[in-house]
Design a protein around this motif. Sequence first.
Motif: not given
Length: 187
Positions: A28-34
């Motif tokens: 699982v790759e987690v991409i983050e946006a704020k």
Amino acid sequence: MASQKILVIDDSRVIRRMVKDMLPVGNVEVIEAKDGVEGLKLLRAESPTLIMLDFLLPKKSGWEVYQEIQKDPHLATIPLMLMSGRKEEVTEKLPEPFEFFAFVEKPFEKTQLVKALKEAMQKATAKKKAMGTPAPAPAAAAPAPAAGGGSADVQALQKKVAQMDKEIATLKKQMSQLVQFIKQKLK
């Protein structure tokens, strides 16, 4: 390379980190946006296999991001999980039962997160069938096994779940003993 790519759109760094820590390590790759604007950009650029969307966001609200997702036929088929600490904010715009996305109320625990991820995948599958499109990739909560190591991953997760069940039972027993002790002291 990760077989699942999850986009977490949340203005809280704590929530983004917590989600990352709760998901299975490896596939699982987690991409983050704020915020909502960054989330939409990453959504289009990264093609995630699942979206976790906070409903209350700066710059562009989760409601606005949700509407953008629904307008785009490709984005609308990606499994979606809405998150909020105030469920009434969501139900005000999108009445229950939630047909095409999962919902988890913040703060949440790992079991609630995994359940919501599975629900999001199931609802996306049902939506795709209704739209006449193929089913999604395997669920993010149960990542595709690495070459030759699938059953070992499942067994490791089953051991962890069994261990957590034992710990929960122990904590329940201790809590019960503590309550009895307090009742005796109050008499």
